[in-house]
Design an enzyme around this catalytic site. Structure first.
Site, PDB file in Angstrom:
ATOM      1  N   GLN A  28       0.828  -1.202   0.000  1.00  0.00           N
ATOM      2  CA  GLN A  28       0.000   0.000   0.000  1.00  0.00           C
ATOM      3  C   GLN A  28       0.860   1.249   0.000  1.00  0.00           C
ATOM      4  OE1 GLN A  28      -2.050  -1.216   3.580  1.00  0.00           O
ATOM      5  NE2 GLN A  28      -1.223   0.529   4.700  1.00  0.00           N
ATOM      6  N   GLY A  29       0.239   2.305  -0.531  1.00  0.00           N
ATOM      7  CA  GLY A  29       0.903   3.597  -0.582  1.00  0.00           C
ATOM      8  C   GLY A  29      -0.120   4.692  -0.388  1.00  0.00           C
ATOM      9  N   TYR A  30       0.374   5.906  -0.276  1.00  0.00           N
ATOM     10  CA  TYR A  30      -0.481   7.035   0.077  1.00  0.00           C
ATOM     11  C   TYR A  30      -0.387   8.131  -0.979  1.00  0.00           C
ATOM     12  CZ  TYR A  30      -1.044   4.459   4.240  1.00  0.00           C
ATOM     13  OH  TYR A  30      -1.357   3.440   5.090  1.00  0.00           O
ATOM     14  N   LEU A  31      -1.555   8.493  -1.515  1.00  0.00           N
ATOM     15  CA  LEU A  31      -1.647   9.608  -2.444  1.00  0.00           C
ATOM     16  C   LEU A  31      -1.721  10.918  -1.680  1.00  0.00           C
ATOM     17  CD1 LEU A  31      -4.189   7.981  -4.896  1.00  0.00           C
ATOM     18  CD2 LEU A  31      -1.764   8.424  -5.329  1.00  0.00           C
ATOM     19  N   GLU A  81       3.074   8.999  -2.655  1.00  0.00           N
ATOM     20  CA  GLU A  81       4.118   9.772  -1.986  1.00  0.00           C
ATOM     21  C   GLU A  81       4.982   8.840  -1.146  1.00  0.00           C
ATOM     22  OE1 GLU A  81       1.869  12.362   0.527  1.00  0.00           O
ATOM     23  OE2 GLU A  81       1.351  13.718  -1.099  1.00  0.00           O
TER      24      GLU A  81
END
Length: 159
Positions: A28-31, A81
């Site tokens: 998972q990653g964060y926009l 990000e």
């Protein structure tokens, strides 16, 4: 509570008795990682998700999660990000409740966290023997923070 409210408690995990379940790989990653709202992209096994979470108050926060095509999720991960967070998630049943135990990988290797979603903040729960200290509300353990300040950079400073 609204059906779009997540009520969750988190705990550190001790020992290995929780490892009986077959894990699922998560990336998972964060926009967006604003403290008032986070926008997360996740690949969980062969599924993609887009999730928007609001500000945490106590053990509660607004949460809106949507299934998206797997290929879209993979493409969105490239737009995130900072580093991605990877983990193996084990689902463990205890006393009629569903625990999610995350064994983190990469820069967060060595960190194992158990989460349980509740109907209310006052809900009584029976803690499994492998549950350690409660970390609900400790922002260091938020996945969004582990992306930029991984466990490997601060674990030796814990008292």
């Amino acid at each position: 509570m609204s059906s779009n409210t997540e009520i969750e408690r988190k705990f550190l995990v001790e020992g290995t008795d929780w490892q009986s379940a077959t894990p699922t790989y998560y990336c998972q990653g964060y926009l967006n990682r604003d403290k008032h709202r986070t926008v997360r992209v996740r690949v969980a096994g062969e599924q993609g998700f887009l999730t928007v979470k609001g500000l945490t108050t106590g053990a509660s926060r607004a949460e809106f999660e949507y299934t998206i095509p797997l290929e879209d999720a993979k493409a969105l991960l490239a737009l995130c990000e900072g580093p991605l967070v990877e983990k193996m998630r084990h689902i463990v049943k205890h006393a009629g409740l569903r625990w999610e135990v995350d064994a983190f990988l990469g820069d967060n290797d060595g960190l194992v966290v158990a989460e349980i979603e509740l109907e209310s903040e006052a809900q009584e729960i029976a803690l499994p023997e492998w549950v350690g200290a409660e970390i609900t509300g400790d922002a260091r353990y938020y996945n969004s923070n582990l992306a930029t300040e991984p466990y490997s950079t601060w674990k030796n400073t814990l008292s």
